[in-house]
Motif scaffolding. Structure first.
Motif, PDB file in Angstrom:
ATOM      1  N   PHE A   1      28.890  45.679  45.392  1.00 44.20           N
ATOM      2  CA  PHE A   1      28.657  45.902  44.129  1.00 44.20           C
ATOM      3  C   PHE A   1      26.953  46.426  44.015  1.00 44.20           C
ATOM      4  O   PHE A   1      26.776  47.436  43.609  1.00 44.20           O
ATOM      5  N   PRO A   2      26.036  45.598  44.410  1.00 48.13           N
ATOM      6  CA  PRO A   2      24.661  46.266  44.428  1.00 48.13           C
ATOM      7  C   PRO A   2      24.386  47.090  45.463  1.00 48.13           C
ATOM      8  O   PRO A   2      23.567  48.019  45.309  1.00 48.13           O
ATOM      9  N   LEU A   3      25.006  46.885  46.489  1.00 47.29           N
ATOM     10  CA  LEU A   3      24.880  47.830  47.758  1.00 47.29           C
ATOM     11  C   LEU A   3      25.477  49.166  47.371  1.00 47.29           C
ATOM     12  O   LEU A   3      24.703  50.278  47.863  1.00 47.29           O
ATOM     13  N   PHE A   4      26.595  49.544  46.782  1.00 50.01           N
ATOM     14  CA  PHE A   4      27.232  50.677  46.602  1.00 50.01           C
ATOM     15  C   PHE A   4      27.405  51.052  45.089  1.00 50.01           C
ATOM     16  O   PHE A   4      27.385  52.235  44.761  1.00 50.01           O
ATOM     17  N   ARG A   5      27.946  50.057  44.421  1.00 47.57           N
ATOM     18  CA  ARG A   5      28.531  50.539  43.124  1.00 47.57           C
ATOM     19  C   ARG A   5      27.338  50.804  42.211  1.00 47.57           C
ATOM     20  O   ARG A   5      27.431  51.783  41.526  1.00 47.57           O
ATOM     21  N   ALA A   6      26.375  50.005  42.379  1.00 52.66           N
ATOM     22  CA  ALA A   6      25.108  50.331  41.304  1.00 52.66           C
ATOM     23  C   ALA A   6      24.468  51.606  41.808  1.00 52.66           C
ATOM     24  O   ALA A   6      24.138  52.427  40.813  1.00 52.66           O
ATOM     25  N   PRO A   7      23.833  51.760  42.899  1.00 48.03           N
ATOM     26  CA  PRO A   7      23.611  53.132  43.345  1.00 48.03           C
ATOM     27  C   PRO A   7      24.584  54.431  43.086  1.00 48.03           C
ATOM     28  O   PRO A   7      24.073  55.453  42.402  1.00 48.03           O
TER      29      PRO A   7
ATOM     30  N   PHE B   1      20.970  49.678  37.380  1.00 47.81           N
ATOM     31  CA  PHE B   1      20.293  48.666  38.327  1.00 47.81           C
ATOM     32  C   PHE B   1      20.104  47.546  37.246  1.00 47.81           C
ATOM     33  O   PHE B   1      19.434  46.503  38.017  1.00 47.81           O
ATOM     34  N   ALA B   2      20.433  47.412  36.250  1.00 47.06           N
ATOM     35  CA  ALA B   2      19.917  46.113  35.116  1.00 47.06           C
ATOM     36  C   ALA B   2      20.500  44.960  35.670  1.00 47.06           C
ATOM     37  O   ALA B   2      20.008  44.015  35.324  1.00 47.06           O
ATOM     38  N   ASN B   3      21.698  44.831  36.105  1.00 49.38           N
ATOM     39  CA  ASN B   3      22.354  43.582  36.503  1.00 49.38           C
ATOM     40  C   ASN B   3      22.925  44.002  37.913  1.00 49.38           C
ATOM     41  O   ASN B   3      23.706  43.257  38.619  1.00 49.38           O
ATOM     42  N   LEU B   4      22.399  45.024  38.731  1.00 46.34           N
ATOM     43  CA  LEU B   4      23.004  45.371  40.261  1.00 46.34           C
ATOM     44  C   LEU B   4      24.342  45.390  40.148  1.00 46.34           C
ATOM     45  O   LEU B   4      25.125  45.059  41.141  1.00 46.34           O
ATOM     46  N   ALA B   5      25.082  45.876  39.030  1.00 48.92           N
ATOM     47  CA  ALA B   5      26.523  45.852  38.814  1.00 48.92           C
ATOM     48  C   ALA B   5      27.405  44.725  39.039  1.00 48.92           C
ATOM     49  O   ALA B   5      28.799  44.765  39.371  1.00 48.92           O
TER      50      ALA B   5
ATOM     51  N   SER C   1      24.481  37.731  36.690  1.00 45.66           N
ATOM     52  CA  SER C   1      24.311  39.376  35.948  1.00 45.66           C
ATOM     53  C   SER C   1      23.171  38.967  34.954  1.00 45.66           C
ATOM     54  O   SER C   1      22.119  39.901  34.777  1.00 45.66           O
ATOM     55  N   VAL C   2      23.304  37.739  34.206  1.00 45.29           N
ATOM     56  CA  VAL C   2      22.323  37.607  33.238  1.00 45.29           C
ATOM     57  C   VAL C   2      20.642  37.572  33.648  1.00 45.29           C
ATOM     58  O   VAL C   2      19.868  38.139  33.263  1.00 45.29           O
TER      59      VAL C   2
END
Length: 460
Positions: free
Chosen positions: A257-263, A93-97, A118-119
């Motif tokens: 990406f934050p909704l699906f990839r990061a989890p 979760f550091a950059n939410l993918a 991301s940064v």
């Protein structure tokens, strides 16, 4: 006037064979022909560069390993594994993918916007994790079985930051096809970090030294990435330069990406890291150390070859999607090639891992070889599944992948718990964990290949 005699042609329509004139130069051999073909094939050339650099880096790391394992021992390795597992709980979760999406946009301006996003997210998450680890480090240490001084967990936010910021740099260089730079960075990092661990280990082979080396390695890699990427990452000052893309626009466009990839990455990382935590809590830090070393060794082919193929394959399949090409042949070829390449290294580990670990790392690491034998069954399937995994965002399957990973985590954790609670044996726990992982990864590969040319991500 005499008419010219027409040239006789073979009955089967084949052109006549011409004799080579003797010029003193022999025709090129097969090796030279294959080298010329490799140079003319951008994808294979990129894979070769990344594989070469990554292989050299891993060989350097492996060369230092016999000294490092004898200096630090299984218990300190177990402490390092627990520390990295704690970092791994935050890192996805550091950059939410968003960093992983940088290779997908059609324009560099949009990719730069994703980089900035991301940064910024990485800095915010690091600030929050610093607050949490600073206040609750004792409680966290007790919960995860961290036997070293709990103040060492203050290194976790630093490690999270450097790894999280390094990810968008890595994907930017992959987007710009600067695979040579990525290879050189891997070699430099492995040489400096391995040498430092060994040199300091002769003086003070302690857990603080090993954990500090993890954070310093991340800082070194980040500096090298910035040096390689700054010329292409910072846009030129031309009068006709396109205006920057608003961060809000790219955040929404790549919201899957934050909704699906990061989890999904969090669940996947948890399923890989949970053995270290459970073995440390239920069996002891020594068992966690065995798992850390066996995991590191068995994952070498994945790091060297499969990950390198994935680094080059994702831009290639993204380009194919932009041109509306069929994606299934690309996946099948990549999967079949990795299946053939992986037979030798994983076969050797399955047959001889306990003996090899005892010979290379010392007799006290023989049990880690038993772990490695079982992990090799699972990691072989992970190895050949790299193209399928890289294609998931292109196919628009990240939402389905998240649901899939939830089920997978439950199955892997249950298998590990049966081995640890019922049998109270680390080898049995790792064996059950690996067999379940192998079966679910086979299903993931088949699912992605079946979904090709049916569900293409729109608008990439």
């Amino acid at each position: 006037m005499i008419a010219p005699i027409p040239e006789r042609r073979p009955l089967l329509g084949r052109p006549p064979r011409r004799r080579l004139r003797s010029s003193g130069v022999s025709p090129p051999g097969r090796a030279a022909v294959w080298i010329d073909r490799l140079r003319g094939h951008a994808f294979l050339r990129g894979v070769a560069v990344v594989v070469g650099g990554t292989a050299a880096a891993q060989l350097i790391t492996l060369a230092f390993s016999p000294l490092i394992t004898r200096l630090y021992g299984p218990e300190i390795f177990g402490v390092q594994g627990i520390f990295l597992a704690a970092v791994g709980l935050v890192l996805p979760f550091a950059n939410l993918a968003y960093g992983a999406s940088i290779v997908l946009p059609a324009t560099d301006n949009e990719a730069r916007a994703l980089f900035r996003l991301s940064v910024l997210i990485s800095l915010a998450v690091t600030a929050l994790s610093t607050l949490v680890f600073g206040i609750f480090h004792r409680d966290i240490a007790e919960a995860i079985g961290f036997t070293a001084p709990s103040q060492l967990l203050w290194l976790a936010p630093v490690t999270i930051l450097v790894i999280a910021v390094a990810q968008p740099f890595h994907h930017w260089l992959a987007r710009k096809k600067q695979f040579g730079a990525l290879s050189r960075i891997s070699v430099a990092e492995a040489t400096i970090v391995g040498g430092a661990k060994t040199a300091v280990g002769f003086v003070a082979a302690t857990a603080p030294v090993l954990l500090a080396s993890v954070a310093l390695a991340g800082l070194l890699k980040l500096a090298l990435l910035w040096t390689s990427a700054r010329d292409t990452l910072v846009p030129g000052k031309r009068a006709d330069q396109d205006p920057p893309v608003p961060l809000r626009d790219v955040a929404y466009r790549y919201r899957d990406f934050p909704l699906f990839r990061a989890p999904h990455d969090w669940l996947n990382g948890l399923s890989h890291n949970i053995p270290s935590l459970m073995l440390a809590a239920l069996v002891g830090p020594v068992a966690a150390g065995f798992y850390v070393l066996s995991y590191r060794v068995v994952s070498l082919p994945i790091t060297v070859i499969s990950a390198a193929v994935g680094t080059v394959f994702l831009p290639r399949i993204a380009e194919a999607s932009h041109r509306s090409e069929r994606l299934r042949p690309l996946l099948l070829k990549g999967t079949a090639a990795l299946a053939a390449v992986g037979l030798l290294p994983f076969g050797i580990m399955i047959a001889f891992a306990p003996w090899l670990f005892s010979l290379v790392f010392g007799v006290e690491w023989t049990a880690a070889g038993d772990y490695a034998r079982w992990l090799s069954l699972w990691f072989y399937i992970v190895f050949i599944g790299s193209p399928a995994y890289q294609a998931i965002p292109i196919l628009g399957l990240q939402g389905h992948l998240l649901a899939y990973e939830i089920v997978v985590l439950a199955l892997r954790t249950s298998a590990l718990a049966v081995g640890a609670f019922v049998y109270q044996d680390g080898t049995v726990a790792v064996a059950l964990f690996a067999v379940v992982g192998m079966l679910v990864n086979i299903s993931q590969i088949g699912w992605c290949i079946f979904s090709c040319d049916r569900r293409l991500r729109s608008g990439i």
